[in-house]
Write a protein that holds these residues in place. Structure first.
Motif, PDB file in Angstrom:
ATOM      1  N   THR A 299       0.782  30.580 -10.480  1.00  0.00           N
ATOM      2  CA  THR A 299      -0.361  29.669 -10.389  1.00  0.00           C
ATOM      3  C   THR A 299      -1.477  30.131 -11.303  1.00  0.00           C
ATOM      4  O   THR A 299      -2.087  29.339 -12.022  1.00  0.00           O
TER       5      THR A 299
ATOM      6  N   THR B 110       2.047  21.565  -4.248  1.00  0.00           N
ATOM      7  CA  THR B 110       3.346  22.228  -4.424  1.00  0.00           C
ATOM      8  C   THR B 110       4.102  22.295  -3.102  1.00  0.00           C
ATOM      9  O   THR B 110       5.318  22.049  -3.051  1.00  0.00           O
TER      10      THR B 110
ATOM     11  N   ILE C 297       4.577  23.943 -12.744  1.00  0.00           N
ATOM     12  CA  ILE C 297       5.398  24.472 -11.647  1.00  0.00           C
ATOM     13  C   ILE C 297       6.159  23.348 -10.963  1.00  0.00           C
ATOM     14  O   ILE C 297       7.366  23.450 -10.704  1.00  0.00           O
ATOM     15  N   ARG C 298       5.473  22.270 -10.677  1.00  0.00           N
ATOM     16  CA  ARG C 298       6.121  21.156  -9.954  1.00  0.00           C
ATOM     17  C   ARG C 298       7.174  20.454 -10.805  1.00  0.00           C
ATOM     18  O   ARG C 298       8.192  19.989 -10.276  1.00  0.00           O
TER      19      ARG C 298
ATOM     20  N   GLU D 144      -3.805  22.747  -5.604  1.00  0.00           N
ATOM     21  CA  GLU D 144      -2.540  22.842  -6.331  1.00  0.00           C
ATOM     22  C   GLU D 144      -1.436  23.416  -5.454  1.00  0.00           C
ATOM     23  O   GLU D 144      -0.287  22.953  -5.487  1.00  0.00           O
TER      24      GLU D 144
ATOM     25  N   GLY E 114      -0.261  24.133 -12.146  1.00  0.00           N
ATOM     26  CA  GLY E 114       0.379  23.515 -10.987  1.00  0.00           C
ATOM     27  C   GLY E 114       1.347  22.419 -11.377  1.00  0.00           C
ATOM     28  O   GLY E 114       2.440  22.304 -10.806  1.00  0.00           O
TER      29      GLY E 114
ATOM     30  N   THR F 157      10.916  27.064  -2.132  1.00  0.00           N
ATOM     31  CA  THR F 157      10.124  27.435  -3.300  1.00  0.00           C
ATOM     32  C   THR F 157       9.396  28.742  -3.025  1.00  0.00           C
ATOM     33  O   THR F 157       8.686  28.870  -2.023  1.00  0.00           O
TER      34      THR F 157
END
Length: 332
Positions: free
Chosen positions: A92, A128, A70-71, A124, A67, A139
């Protein structure tokens, strides 16, 4: 962008009202006033990401690292001016079939979905979603979507808006043999959504192997298909990459391929232009990265309208039913 988006909405509204094709409605609106200029080519900035492969859903720390990665890529995409960032299938977590197998890991059998830290995944995903709103960036992210027991989950793409809302979800329809036999419930419908006047469609997993998925999205008038996969291709196997280029060239729209970062992978993430060429690709070193492209929507591109017209019986009036025996007489 606003002017072009409004024009496209007018075209779609006319087509829905009159039953005309999109092309016919476009021609009518353009010709309505001699002094009305055709809309100019417009663009939207798209980022495609590749993230570290993570396949153990029992590893809470791994889910949190996934997570966080990704962020971080979302922040980098926003800093690069992207309006939308596209992530891979299972960004994820892409659960390993042997870890999930109730009879594994030696054999692959029905998945035991209690072997998933669902609460951590939800935390998570929520973080996001909030960040998408804070950054003001759309996203699209691959994740397992839990269903009520005893149903198996969907393999999904979540679409989060720039205001931080979950606006839609796409569930993979054309599952592999292992997925349909042991792991997931298939989805049933295509999914489209609009950003700044550009229409996006979603595809997932192995669906690049199925042309009907991409033909359907052409009929739904998308400007870009977001295809997410785990990759899984062995070195030298570029099937997904070649198919994505072919779909882009055949249908004259953009296709974004988001894959997981794997060392030696034959298919890095990338964005194919309507002509079929790669506009940009991520690195092939197996590291997390982004590729960013301004995708355009050219209303004066004649190839796509012509191909639509060619599929509507255009040629029937020109066909000739000739006696094949006359050919033989002419030849000898």
């Amino acid at each position: 962008m606003t002017k072009n988006a409004n024009f496209k909405r007018r075209v779609r509204a006319r087509a829905a009202k009159t039953g005309e094709s999109y092309t016919a409605a476009l021609r009518q609106l353009r010709g309505r006033a001699a002094d009305e200029a055709a809309p100019a080519v417009q663009s939207i900035r798209l980022a495609v990401a590749q993230t570290t492969s993570f396949d153990n859903p029992l590893d809470s720390d791994g889910l949190r690292r996934s997570g966080a990665e990704i962020r971080q890529l979302m922040r980098e995409a926003q800093a690069a001016g992207a309006r939308l960032v596209h992530f891979a299938e299972g960004a994820t977590c892409a659960p390993n079939k042997r870890i999930m197998s109730a009879s594994g890991p030696e054999t692959v059998g029905p998945s035991d979905w209690t072997r998933f830290e669902w609460a951590v995944l939800r935390e998570e995903l929520e973080a996001t979603r909030r960040l998408a709103g804070e950054l003001g960036i759309w996203t699209v992210i691959g994740s397992v979507h839990q269903l009520t027991e005893p149903h198996r989950p969907h393999n999904s793409l979540y679409v989060m808006s720039d205001s931080g809302h979950l606006v839609t979800r796409y569930d993979e329809r054309m599952l592999s043999n292992t997925k349909i036999s042991f792991m997931y419930t298939p989805g049933g419908s295509p999914v489209t959504f609009d950003v700044d006047g550009f229409r996006f469609g979603c595809a997932l997993g192995m669906e690049a192997h199925f042309p009907e998925i991409f033909i359907e999205y052409e009929r739904l008038d998308v400007d870009c298909v977001l295809f997410s996969t785990t990759d899984g291709a062995s070195p030298g196997n570029r099937a997904f990459a070649v198919e994505v280029q072919g779909h882009a060239a055949s249908h004259r729209y953009w296709v974004s391929l988001a894959a997981l970062a794997r060392p030696g992978s034959a298919v890095p993430s990338g964005i194919a232009a309507p002509g079929g060429q790669w506009a940009a690709c991520c690195a092939t070193d197996g590291m997390p990265s982004l590729a960013v492209v301004d995708i355009s929507d050219d209303p004066d591109d004649l190839a796509r309208p012509w191909r639509r017209r060619a599929r509507t019986g255009l040629y029937e009036a020109h066909r000739v039913a000739d006696d094949p025996r006359s050919i033989a007489r002419d030849l000898f």
